[in-house]
Design an enzyme around this catalytic site. Sequence first.
Site, PDB file in Angstrom:
ATOM      1  N   PRO A  89       0.587  -1.150   0.013  1.00  0.00           N
ATOM      2  CA  PRO A  89      -0.075  -0.066  -0.028  1.00  0.00           C
ATOM      3  C   PRO A  89       0.854   1.247  -0.047  1.00  0.00           C
ATOM      4  O   PRO A  89       0.177   2.443  -0.158  1.00  0.00           O
ATOM      5  CB  PRO A  89      -0.766  -0.247   1.130  1.00  0.00           C
ATOM      6  CG  PRO A  89      -0.231  -1.443   1.975  1.00  0.00           C
ATOM      7  CD  PRO A  89       0.622  -1.967   0.982  1.00  0.00           C
ATOM      8  N   GLU A 116       2.146  -7.505   8.642  1.00  0.00           N
ATOM      9  CA  GLU A 116       2.263  -6.033   8.679  1.00  0.00           C
ATOM     10  C   GLU A 116       3.141  -5.543   7.704  1.00  0.00           C
ATOM     11  O   GLU A 116       3.397  -4.092   7.572  1.00  0.00           O
ATOM     12  CB  GLU A 116       2.707  -5.678  10.091  1.00  0.00           C
ATOM     13  CG  GLU A 116       1.695  -5.747  11.093  1.00  0.00           C
ATOM     14  CD  GLU A 116       0.278  -5.307  10.624  1.00  0.00           C
ATOM     15  OE1 GLU A 116       0.283  -4.052  10.522  1.00  0.00           O
ATOM     16  OE2 GLU A 116      -0.679  -6.117  10.857  1.00  0.00           O
ATOM     17  N   ARG A 154      -3.438  -8.273 -20.801  1.00  0.00           N
ATOM     18  CA  ARG A 154      -4.610  -7.543 -21.557  1.00  0.00           C
ATOM     19  C   ARG A 154      -3.903  -7.002 -22.760  1.00  0.00           C
ATOM     20  O   ARG A 154      -4.257  -6.836 -23.764  1.00  0.00           O
ATOM     21  CB  ARG A 154      -5.723  -6.851 -21.176  1.00  0.00           C
ATOM     22  CG  ARG A 154      -6.786  -7.652 -20.511  1.00  0.00           C
ATOM     23  CD  ARG A 154      -7.337  -6.503 -19.495  1.00  0.00           C
ATOM     24  NE  ARG A 154      -8.293  -5.628 -20.425  1.00  0.00           N
ATOM     25  CZ  ARG A 154      -9.359  -5.995 -20.903  1.00  0.00           C
ATOM     26  NH1 ARG A 154      -9.926  -7.190 -20.718  1.00  0.00           N
ATOM     27  NH2 ARG A 154      -9.960  -5.322 -21.739  1.00  0.00           N
ATOM     28  N   ASP A 169     -11.229   0.407 -24.892  1.00  0.00           N
ATOM     29  CA  ASP A 169     -11.654   0.300 -23.451  1.00  0.00           C
ATOM     30  C   ASP A 169     -11.345   1.729 -22.950  1.00  0.00           C
ATOM     31  O   ASP A 169     -10.327   2.469 -23.283  1.00  0.00           O
ATOM     32  CB  ASP A 169     -10.717  -0.656 -22.760  1.00  0.00           C
ATOM     33  CG  ASP A 169     -11.311  -2.134 -22.863  1.00  0.00           C
ATOM     34  OD1 ASP A 169     -12.626  -2.052 -23.494  1.00  0.00           O
ATOM     35  OD2 ASP A 169     -10.821  -2.977 -22.780  1.00  0.00           O
TER      36      ASP A 169
HETATM   37  N1  ADE Z   1      -0.680  -5.074  -0.103  1.00  0.00           N
HETATM   38  C1  ADE Z   1      -1.782  -5.099   1.050  1.00  0.00           C
HETATM   39  N2  ADE Z   1      -2.413  -3.925   0.422  1.00  0.00           N
HETATM   40  C2  ADE Z   1      -2.132  -3.582  -0.718  1.00  0.00           C
HETATM   41  C3  ADE Z   1      -2.391  -2.624  -1.593  1.00  0.00           C
HETATM   42  N3  ADE Z   1      -3.227  -1.701  -1.385  1.00  0.00           N
HETATM   43  N4  ADE Z   1      -2.046  -2.752  -2.628  1.00  0.00           N
HETATM   44  C4  ADE Z   1      -0.653  -3.607  -3.209  1.00  0.00           C
HETATM   45  N5  ADE Z   1      -0.617  -4.531  -2.264  1.00  0.00           N
HETATM   46  C5  ADE Z   1      -0.980  -4.549  -1.098  1.00  0.00           C
END
Ligand code: ADE
Length: 235
Positions: A89, A116, A154, A169
């Site tokens: 994230p 984590e 794709r 697309d």
């Molecule tokens: N691992 C946990 N959350 C994630 C996300 N939003 N994007 C990519 N990998 C992740």
Amino acid sequence: MRFDVLTLFPGILEGYLGQSLIKLAIERGLIDVKLHDIRDWAHGKHRVVDDRPFGGGPGMVLKVEPVVECVEAVRPMADEPGRLVMLTPQGRKLDQRIVEELAAERRLLLLCGRYEGFDERVREILEPDEISIGDYILGGGEVASLVIIDAVARLVPGVLGDELSNRQDSFSGSERLLEFAQYTRPREYRGHTVPEVLLGGNHEEISRWRDEQSRQRTREQRADLLREDKNDRAQ
Ligand code: ADE
């Protein structure tokens, strides 16, 4: 195009890769996906892959040794070293532009985290390209790696039967507009009918109608895309 997925849960990916478009692309030799279980590179009798964070705090951290050693073992499995992508994230947020950038590679190594997160030394040692699929937290990178495989595949020539469908697309090409409304038979269902223009066979009119639909939808649902586009052109 070759994908190597490094994960603690290869089974999560197996089902998806065995279905539909991706399955066909693999069978036809257009893409190759290899799954690697990070636990195979864990040390000790118990093959431990996670541990408590130094300094305390909740949750567990993915250990540095199995991850680094797994990447080092997988890299030489093909001629092309490829680009190492860490799913997290904290990475730059995936969009069609990044998908296009990744599709220009001949090989991607997709590193999936759990718990984590990774011991920071994984980043220091491997210097991966960090990618997030959105501002929310998943249980791990596996679903995110599938998103990348799906979106990139794709764009591999031959994967989509009709190459045109790629350009039409949403988000492809120079203008980032949402897709226009599509209809198929029946012409009427529960009082909902197909717009007359689509039944008339006048291709110029249809094309104009679709373009206007796209613009209207984008204005209503994703005005941010129009602003982004304008800024890009000004640059
Ligand atoms: N691992 C946990 N959350 C994630 C996300 N939003 N994007 C990519 N990998 C992740």
